[in-house]
Design an enzyme around this catalytic site. Sequence first.
Site, PDB file in Angstrom:
ATOM      1  N   ASP A 116      38.419  50.090  37.619  1.00 40.05           N
ATOM      2  CA  ASP A 116      36.982  50.028  37.914  1.00 40.05           C
ATOM      3  C   ASP A 116      36.593  51.143  38.878  1.00 40.05           C
ATOM      4  OD1 ASP A 116      36.989  47.615  36.565  1.00 40.05           O
ATOM      5  OD2 ASP A 116      37.153  46.424  38.413  1.00 40.05           O
TER       6      ASP A 116
HETATM    7  N1  URA Z   1      41.450  44.266  37.919  1.00 41.55           N
HETATM    8  C1  URA Z   1      40.187  44.508  38.290  1.00 41.55           C
HETATM    9  O1  URA Z   1      39.424  43.571  38.563  1.00 41.55           O
HETATM   10  N2  URA Z   1      39.789  45.781  38.380  1.00 41.55           N
HETATM   11  C2  URA Z   1      40.582  46.836  38.121  1.00 41.55           C
HETATM   12  O2  URA Z   1      40.150  47.982  38.240  1.00 41.55           O
HETATM   13  C3  URA Z   1      41.910  46.555  37.740  1.00 41.55           C
HETATM   14  C4  URA Z   1      42.307  45.268  37.640  1.00 41.55           C
END
Ligand code: URA
Length: 249
Positions: A116
């Site tokens: 993310d």
């Molecule tokens: N889990 C999440 O919530 N975000 C990420 O970027 C990776 C794993």
Amino acid sequence: MPAHSASRGAKRPLKTLERVISKAGLGSRTEARQWIATGRVRVNGKTIQTPDYWVDFACDRVTLDGKPVHAGKKLYLLLYKPKGYLTAYKDPESRPTVYDLTTGVDAWVFPVGRLDLDTSGLLILTNDSQFAERLTNPEYKVPKTYQVKASTLLTDEQIDHLRRGVTLNDGPTRPAIVKRLRDTAKYTFLEVTLTEGRNRQVRRMLEAVGSKVLKLVRTAIGPVKIGELPIGTHRPLTGEEVRQLSLRK
Ligand code: URA
């Protein structure tokens, strides 16, 4: 056959542009067609938007987004993504992407899975689509480890619930390894290891037990750890790391 290749004789090993790109391991033929159609591919400096354009890989220079497409050479990079960078090629809102951190890499590579915008940590980039498939397909159960700062103090029951698996809107999560690292007056810090990689999974898991993620860092992918890699930089995976990640089942 277009005039382009006929003019160079029939003895050369000619392939269609679409096949050259998919054979280089960069993606499926469907993806290759899309990249060609959207003008991201050049042959000898000229944008070609015809997927069945004939290419002589022995002498034509093919690029995707300006980076050479190599026939056989596989590349494996480990990037320490800072938060604020998108795991995407381009952003309509012009935010920085992981490609802004790999400008010196002289071949086209794509990210294996996604972190993310607000997550930092390890991201592998490669031009080997089979290798990428092994790392992202949940069947292979490659563990990914995260350090998490929760927005609250978590009870043992909440942590056990995360371990056993919580129910998300796309189904129950697999059992996970969850370690309490420390508590401060207001927050719990956890290490969470998952063998699946659903969209925003760690964030949604914490929400399912009544908390939130304040900070998320991916610290390991299988046996490959973040180590001393400075944030925002990358290094090649060692041959041994590639081997270990390729063998996992
Ligand atoms: N889990 C999440 O919530 N975000 C990420 O970027 C990776 C794993």
